[in-house]
Design a protein around this motif. Structure first.
Motif, PDB file in Angstrom:
ATOM      1  N   LEU A   1      39.860  33.375  49.962  1.00  0.00           N
ATOM      2  CA  LEU A   1      39.868  34.406  48.925  1.00  0.00           C
ATOM      3  C   LEU A   1      39.051  33.918  47.760  1.00  0.00           C
ATOM      4  O   LEU A   1      39.227  32.779  47.303  1.00  0.00           O
ATOM      5  N   ASP A   2      38.146  34.760  47.260  1.00  0.00           N
ATOM      6  CA  ASP A   2      37.428  34.399  46.045  1.00  0.00           C
ATOM      7  C   ASP A   2      38.377  34.584  44.862  1.00  0.00           C
ATOM      8  O   ASP A   2      39.519  35.033  45.038  1.00  0.00           O
ATOM      9  N   PRO A   3      37.983  34.243  43.641  1.00  0.00           N
ATOM     10  CA  PRO A   3      38.894  34.342  42.491  1.00  0.00           C
ATOM     11  C   PRO A   3      39.439  35.751  42.233  1.00  0.00           C
ATOM     12  O   PRO A   3      40.462  35.906  41.578  1.00  0.00           O
ATOM     13  N   ASP A   4      38.765  36.796  42.772  1.00  0.00           N
ATOM     14  CA  ASP A   4      39.247  38.163  42.584  1.00  0.00           C
ATOM     15  C   ASP A   4      40.038  38.682  43.782  1.00  0.00           C
ATOM     16  O   ASP A   4      40.406  39.852  43.836  1.00  0.00           O
ATOM     17  N   GLY A   5      40.282  37.825  44.776  1.00  0.00           N
ATOM     18  CA  GLY A   5      41.058  38.222  45.936  1.00  0.00           C
ATOM     19  C   GLY A   5      40.256  38.827  47.072  1.00  0.00           C
ATOM     20  O   GLY A   5      40.824  39.305  48.044  1.00  0.00           O
ATOM     21  N   ASN A   6      38.918  38.825  46.958  1.00  0.00           N
ATOM     22  CA  ASN A   6      38.082  39.316  48.046  1.00  0.00           C
ATOM     23  C   ASN A   6      38.095  38.311  49.199  1.00  0.00           C
ATOM     24  O   ASN A   6      38.036  37.103  48.972  1.00  0.00           O
TER      25      ASN A   6
END
Length: 118
Positions: free
Chosen positions: A105-110
């Protein structure tokens, strides 16, 4: 500049609720029959891309399409991504034929998929 060790998106997996209906739609879209056709996964090769259909989101529980970046060293890429702030969602594991996958997960939850062929 790109080369064989440059990460590239070449695989996109789509969760589907009805595999048979989705298979027909994607075959019509891509203009080719599936190269992999099983009750738990249908895969198409078209235009240098692999498009996969996963019923019910598969064991990963996908709720939206996931693009998989092909990388030469999965463990090294996981280490680099977590050091940069990503969080492991699905640990690296074998999915058959020497292929290993993981998601973060990237920092935005993607969700970012990683794939290494051996």
């Amino acid at each position: 500049m790109t080369g064989p060790d440059t990460p590239a998106i070449r695989t996109v997996l789509h969760p589907v609720s009805d595999l048979a209906k989705a298979k027909a739609v994607y075959a019509a879209l891509l203009g080719v029959p599936p190269q992999t056709d099983s009750p738990y996964y249908v895969g198409f090769e078209a235009g240098g891309q692999h498009i996969g259909l996963v019923p019910g989101g598969g064991p990963q529980g996908m709720t939206s399409p996931v693009a998989y970046w092909h990388v030469p060293d999965l463990e090294a890429k996981l280490t680099a991504l977590t050091a940069a702030g990503a969080t492991v969602k699905e640990a690296a594991h074998e999915v058959g034929g020497g292929r290993r996958v993981a998601t973060v997960l990237d920092p935005d939850g993607n969700v970012l998929g990683l794939l290494q062929d051996r």
